[in-house]
Every structure is written in structure tokens, then in C-alpha cells.
Design an enzyme around this catalytic site. Structure first.
Site, PDB file in Angstrom:
ATOM      1  N   GLU A   1       1.423   8.187  -4.020  1.00 18.72           N
ATOM      2  CA  GLU A   1       2.197   7.730  -2.864  1.00 18.72           C
ATOM      3  C   GLU A   1       3.544   8.445  -2.798  1.00 18.72           C
ATOM      4  OE1 GLU A   1       1.500   5.501  -0.285  1.00 18.72           O
ATOM      5  OE2 GLU A   1      -0.561   5.634  -0.977  1.00 18.72           O
TER       6      GLU A   1
ATOM      7  N   HIS B   1       4.110  10.711   0.340  1.00 19.55           N
ATOM      8  CA  HIS B   1       4.974  10.076   1.348  1.00 19.55           C
ATOM      9  C   HIS B   1       6.433   9.975   0.910  1.00 19.55           C
ATOM     10  CE1 HIS B   1       1.282   8.892   3.388  1.00 19.55           C
ATOM     11  NE2 HIS B   1       0.836   8.436   2.236  1.00 19.55           N
TER      12      HIS B   1
ATOM     13  N   HIS C   1       0.848  -1.191   0.000  1.00 15.74           N
ATOM     14  CA  HIS C   1       0.000   0.000   0.000  1.00 15.74           C
ATOM     15  C   HIS C   1       0.886   1.244   0.000  1.00 15.74           C
ATOM     16  CE1 HIS C   1      -3.631   2.365   1.860  1.00 15.74           C
ATOM     17  NE2 HIS C   1      -3.078   2.978   0.854  1.00 15.74           N
TER      18      HIS C   1
END
Ligand SMILES: *[C@@H]1O[C@H](CO)[C@@H](O)[C@H](O)[C@H]1NC(C)=O
Ligand SMILES: *[C@@H]1O[C@H](CO)[C@@H](O)[C@H](O)[C@H]1NC(C)=O
Ligand SMILES: *[C@@H]1O[C@H](CO)[C@@H](O)[C@H](O)[C@H]1NC(C)=O
Length: 273
Positions: free
Chosen positions: A137, A141, A89
């Protein structure tokens, strides 16, 4: 207070009026407004949390069959035929500071990893391409993690993530302990944690979602790692990831049984109905 001085103010110019009112205003509203205007809050923040201050990073792996249970729209989930394993994920620095969405990622940045990413980090949403998922992502992040050597580019960040995914081979660990996907057999948190702890550390978190039949269904594992990617970082599970579009779930309740659903590629959202 103002009522008693009000008669005195009659006849004063608006500028003086403003001056008189200012003290009271500053006590309640002033600091925020001023800090906002002059960016003081920003610099203060910066002093308290220096660049690259994050200590822990969470590798979050998802079980596709469980992930699909987190979606309330039947036509949203898709598990490609080739996906029969835990997938990534994300890799999320915790309480990271100094991130920005100013580091765009392009397809060519990760071209050499694309096949592997499709296998281990697929989008499971019909509405979102895998590339879009990776890009999101990275921007959310990865760009925060990029202050660390070895993760300081999209290519490096995705390489590290894939390497960690290989290292934490949950599927095989579980299978070896006879914890296998099933519609019938419920599991307890304690029994699964016992199996995983030697491989993922004591602090890993197993997360569930509640399906449409009110069953607790396992969908995710969070593995806390240190800055240097060793296991066992003391973390705070705060603002730790994506809250959209699927709901982020909850730790599986310690006293209730939960299910580890099998993957059904044809009916990804209804494997056990
Ligand atoms: C479910 O998702 C599809 C695809 O995004 C959309 O067209 C449809 O309107 C959604 N249905 C509901 C009930 O939200
Ligand atoms: C899952 O992936 C690992 C490698 O990361 C592999 O060893 C294992 O055989 C895979 N399991 C299945 C069922 O594909
Ligand atoms: C990794 O970081 C942790 C926490 O900062 C530290 O305790 C550990 O010694 C480090 N390990 C290595 C191999 O550098």
C-alpha cells in the site's frame, strides 16, 4: 498510392527507399514510436500533470466478513480473532502523478505503529503477511501521497491513516442507527447512506461483492477527502486502488437489497450458509 510509384523505385538504393516510405509511416506509427524513443510523452505528461497534482484522496475501509466473500478460494481468507471491526484497506490519492516505487519501506519505519496497524489494518489473506500488505500500500499509494506535508514518510502516512480510521468510526455510527451485521436482514443503499452521510459526506461510496449464492454483500466504503483531508472532495472513481488479488467489487446496486454479514472467525468465507 505506393503501387503507382513502385515502378519508379526500382533501382534506387535501400536508403532512398526508406526515405520515400517514411512520410506514410510517420502518420500512422511515427509519433508514438518517436515519443517513446525520446521520452517526449513523458515530459508532456509532466507538463500537463505537475508533481503532486492530485486533488482527492480516498480512505477505503473494508468490512472483513464482506471482504472474504470477494475471494473465490475457500482457503484464502483469514479473520484474526481480535478483528471485529471495520479495517483499513488503504488511503489512495486519486489520479496521482509522480509516484514511484523508489521509496522502499522497512519494518523499522513503522515499528511504533505496528500494534495499532495489526488491529486496524490487518491483512485478511492467508497468503499475505500484514507487513507485506502495508508495504504494498505504501509503495503503490503512500509514495504518491507523500508529496503532501504530514504524509511525507511511511510513518506519517500510516499515522494519518490510523487517525482517519479513528475519525470515521463506521461501526459505531451504524450500530447507533441499528444497522447491524445479520444473515437475515437485508439493507437498502438509501437507508444506509442516509445513516452514513452526516459522518462520511454525501459522496461516499458503498461497495458490494456478489457471493457464491448471488447475494449482494457489503464489503467496502470509500470516503473521498480533499488534499487537506477535509470531507467532500469531488472525485472520479477511476483508477482508485488495488485490483489484486481480490476483485475490487462494485457500488451496491441502489435498488437491490444487500447484506451486511456478521464476522465468523472460524468460517470467514461462510458466515451465512
Ligand atoms: C487456494 O489457495 C491455496 C493457498 O494459496 C492454494 O494452495 C490452492 O491451490 C488454491 N485452490 C484453488 C482451487 O485455487
Ligand atoms: C470499532 O472501533 C472503534 C474505534 O475506532 C471503537 O470505538 C468501536 O468500539 C469498535 N467497535 C467494535 C465492535 O469493536
Ligand atoms: C480544504 O480544501 C478544500 C478544497 O480544496 C477547501 O475548499 C477547504 O476550504 C479547505 N479547508 C481547510 C480547512 O483548509
Amino acid at each position: 498510392m505506393w503501387r503507382s510509384v513502385l515502378p519508379l523505385l526500382v533501382g534506387l538504393s535501400p536508403a532512398v527507399l526508406l526515405l520515400l516510405q517514411l512520410p506514410d509511416f510517420t502518420v500512422t506509427q511515427g509519433p508514438h514510436l518517436e515519443d517513446y524513443k525520446y521520452g517526449r510523452q513523458g515530459s508532456e505528461w509532466h507538463d500537463k500533470k505537475p508533481f503532486c497534482s492530485w486533488k482527492c484522496i480516498l480512505l477505503t475501509l473494508q468490512w472483513p466478513a464482506g471482504f472474504c466473500q470477494s475471494l473465490n478460494n475457500e482457503s484464502l481468507c483469514m479473520i484474526p480473532e481480535t478483528i471485529n471491526n471495520w479495517t483499513i484497506h488503504g488511503l489512495w490519492p486519486q489520479r496521482a502523478f509522480g509516484c514511484c516505487d523508489c521509496w522502499p519501506m522497512f519494518r523499522s519505519d513503522i515499528q511504533e505503529l505496528e500494534a495499532e496497524l495489526h488491529e486496524h489494518w490487518p491483512s485478511l489473506l492467508t497468503t499475505r503477511s500484514s507487513f507485506y500488505f502495508w508495504k504494498e500500500e505504501w509503495e503503490k499509494h503512500g509514495a504518491c501521497a507523500a508529496c503532501v506535508e504530514g504524509m511525507n514518510s511511511p510513518l506519517q502516512y500510516f499515522k494519518i491513516s490510523l487517525k482517519l480510521r479513528r475519525q470515521f468510526d463506521i461501526h459505531s455510527v451504524l450500530e447507533a442507527a441499528s444497522v447491524t451485521p445479520s444473515c437475515e436482514r437485508p439493507y437498502k443503499v438509501s437507508e444506509v447512506k442516509q445513516v452514513l452521510a452526516p459522518h462520511l459526506g454525501q459522496d461516499h461510496i458503498i461497495q458490494c461483492v456478489t457471493d457464491h449464492k448471488d447475494r449482494e454483500v457489503w464489503f467496502q466504503v470509500k470516503i473521498p477527502l480533499s488534499h487537506n483531508l477535509t470531507m467532500g472532495c469531488v472525485h472520479h472513481d477511476g483508477d482508485s486502488g488495488d485490483h489484486h488479488p481480490p476483485p475490487s467489487g462494485h457500488p451496491c446496486p441502489p435498488d437491490d437489497p444487500f447484506y451486511y454479514f456478521p464476522i465468523d472467525h472460524q468460517r470467514p468465507q461462510r458466515p451465512c450458509d
